[in-house]
Design an enzyme around this catalytic site. Structure first.
Site, mmCIF file in Angstrom:
data_model
loop_
_atom_site.group_PDB
_atom_site.id
_atom_site.type_symbol
_atom_site.label_atom_id
_atom_site.label_comp_id
_atom_site.label_asym_id
_atom_site.label_seq_id
_atom_site.Cartn_x
_atom_site.Cartn_y
_atom_site.Cartn_z
ATOM 1 N N ASP A 332 -38.093 -26.159 -19.744
ATOM 2 C CA ASP A 332 -38.872 -25.237 -20.577
ATOM 3 C C ASP A 332 -37.904 -24.360 -21.364
ATOM 4 O OD1 ASP A 332 -40.759 -23.579 -21.702
ATOM 5 O OD2 ASP A 332 -41.185 -22.474 -19.863
ATOM 6 N N CYS A 358 -42.202 -24.394 -26.866
ATOM 7 C CA CYS A 358 -42.920 -23.455 -27.729
ATOM 8 C C CYS A 358 -42.601 -23.719 -29.193
ATOM 9 C CB CYS A 358 -42.575 -22.012 -27.356
ATOM 10 S SG CYS A 358 -40.819 -21.614 -27.496
#
Length: 400
Positions: A332, A358
Site C-alpha cells: 500500500d 491511491c
C-alpha cells in the site's frame, strides 16, 4: 431562426471536467448534459443539484453535480482508463463509495482576516480559503469543532497568520493538531488547555516547525485496527473513512486468499497487517519510524503475530529472495507508487499479491511491470473514500 449546434457530454475527465464526443472539455458538466456553441449548458439526466452551499468554490468536492450513477462510473473509468494507457485489461468491479459525513480525518486551513478567523478548505487549484458554514463530507464530530476552533484561534493567531488544522477521529474522541505559529506565554497555554478540556478532546498538539508537541492528552490516544488499539501519533495517516478502510481490507483479504504467511509493505500503523485477521503471521515494513513503533507496540499488547520492521522500501526494497519467503504480499504505497519494490516483485514467485493504491496512474505503471514478470491482474476494485472528489483508491489482485 437557426438552432445552435450542440454536443452531449459523454464522460468525465480525470480532473473532473465533462468531455464531449469531439473532445471538448466543459467545466462542471455531467454526462448527458448538452453543451451549446456559446458555451451554455443544458442539464442532462445525470446532473443533480449540489447539496452544499460552498460548491463549486470549495476544492474539497469537485463532483457534487454528478448523480450517484455518474460518480460511480467516473471512479470505474478512472481505473479502467489508467490500465488501458499501459496496455492492460482486467475486470474493474463496481466501486464502493463512502457515505456523506463520514470523513474521519482532514487537513483544513485557518487564517486571520481582521478580527475574524476563517477556517476551511482551499478553493480548487488555489490557496484562497473557503470559510466553511457547512460540510457534507466531514464526520459530525469534526465539523462540530470548527466554530469553537475559530474562537480559540482568534486569540491565538498573529496578524496575517495562517496555520494548518489536522483533525482526526480517534478512539477517545477528536485529535487536533495545529501546525504553525501561535501565541506564546502562560495565558495562551492556559487557553489551549481550557479549550481542550471544555470540548473533551482526545488530544491537542501544536507543531511550530519542531514536530508535534501534545499540550493536552488526558490518556493515550489510539485507533482500533483489526480489533487492536494502536497508539496514534499526532498527524498520522489513517484511511479517510471507516467504510473505505473496511472495503480495502476485505478486498485485500480476498486477493491473498488462504495465505497465512503475509508481508505487509508500506504498512503504516498496520491497517492490513492487523486487519487481515489474527490468524495471519505478518511481516510489516514501514519507513516512518513513529508509525512502525506504534504498530509494534499495539501488536505486542494484543498478542498478535506481527514482526514490525523499520525499513525504507524506496531505498531498500525487499529482495526477490526475501519476497519468496511469503505466501502473499500486500503493498500500500503512497501516491508515487512502488516502482522499486514492484521491479523486485516481478522477479519473485509469490503466488498472490494485493496492491492497494491511491493513484490509478502509478498503480497501472507498476502493474505493467508485474504482468511483464509473469503475474496476472485478476481484478481491480475501486473505492471512493473521498466522496465527490477526483481522488480514487483501489485494490488490485494479482496471481502467478
Amino acid at each position: 431562426m437557426s438552432v445552435s449546434p450542440e454536443e452531449e457530454v459523454v464522460r468525465v475527465a480525470a480532473r473532473g471536467e465533462g468531455v464531449t464526443a469531439s473532445g471538448r472539455h466543459v467545466p462542471l458538466a455531467a454526462p448527458g448534459d448538452r453543451v451549446f456553441e456559446d458555451g451554455s449548458v443544458a442539464a442532462g439526466a445525470h446532473r443533480r443539484a449540489a447539496p452544499c452551499r460552498h460548491y463549486p468554490e470549495c476544492g474539497g468536492c469537485q463532483l457534487q453535480h454528478l448523480d450517484d450513477a455518474a460518480y460511480a462510473a467516473y471512479l470505474h473509468d478512472r481505473v479502467e482508463g489508467a490500465l488501458k494507457a499501459q496496455g492492460l485489461f482486467a475486470p474493474v468491479r463496481q466501486p464502493i463509495i463512502s457515505p456523506p459525513r463520514t470523513r474521519r480525518r482532514a487537513t483544513l486551513h485557518a487564517e486571520r482576516r481582521g478580527r475574524q478567523v476563517h477556517l476551511g478548505f482551499t478553493r480548487a487549484q488555489s490557496h484562497a480559503l473557503v470559510d466553511l458554514d457547512e460540510c457534507w463530507i466531514l464526520a459530525p464530530e469534526l465539523f462540530a469543532l470548527l466554530q469553537p476552533l475559530r474562537g480559540l484561534l482568534a486569540a491565538q493567531l498573529p496578524e496575517s497568520g495562517r496555520i494548518d488544522v489536522h483533525l482526526t477521529l480517534a478512539d477517545q474522541g477528536v485529535d487536533v493538531l495545529l501546525k504553525g505559529r501561535l501565541g506564546e506565554g502562560l495565558a495562551a497555554l492556559e487557553a489551549i488547555t481550557a479549550f481542550a478540556r471544555r470540548h473533551k478532546l482526545a488530544r491537542l498538539s501544536i507543531d511550530d516547525t519542531y514536530g508535534p508537541e501534545a499540550r493536552w492528552a488526558p490518556e493515550p490516544v489510539t485507533v482500533t485496527l483489526g480489533g487492536v488499539a494502536v497508539p496514534l501519533p499526532a498527524g498520522s495517516f489513517l484511511q479517510a473513512t471507516r467504510e473505505g478502510e473496511a472495503a480495502l481490507v476485505a478486498a485485500a483479504r480476498e486477493a491473498i486468499g488462504p495465505a497465512r504467511n503475509v508481508a505487509d509493505l508500506f504498512a503504516g500503523l498496520g491497517t492490513f497487517a492487523l486487519g487481515l485477521g489474527d490468524g495471519i503471521r505478518a511481516y510489516a515494513a514501514e519507513g516512518a519510524r513513529e508509525a512502525i513503533l506504534s504498530l509494534k507496540g499495539g501488536a505486542a499488547q494484543a498478542g498478535r503475530a506481527v514482526f514490525a520492521d523499520h525499513r525504507d522500501l524506496f531505498r531498500r526494497p525487499l529482495t526477490v529472495e526475501e519476497l519468496d519467503r511469503f505466501d502473499a504480499i500486500v503493498l500500500d504505497p503512497p501516491r508515487a507508487g512502488a516502482r522499486e519494490q514492484a521491479a523486485n516483485l516481478a522477479g519473485a514467485k509469490v503466488p498472490r499479491l494485493a496492491y492497494v493504491s491511491c493513484n490509478p496512474s502509478s498503480f497501472a505503471r507498476d502493474s505493467k511491470m508485474l504482468c511483464e514478470g509473469g503475474y496476472t491482474l485478476d481484478w481491480v476494485y475501486p473505492v471512493g473514500q473521498f466522496l465527490w472528489s477526483t481522488h480514487v483508491e483501489l485494490v488490485g489482485a494479482f496471481s502467478r
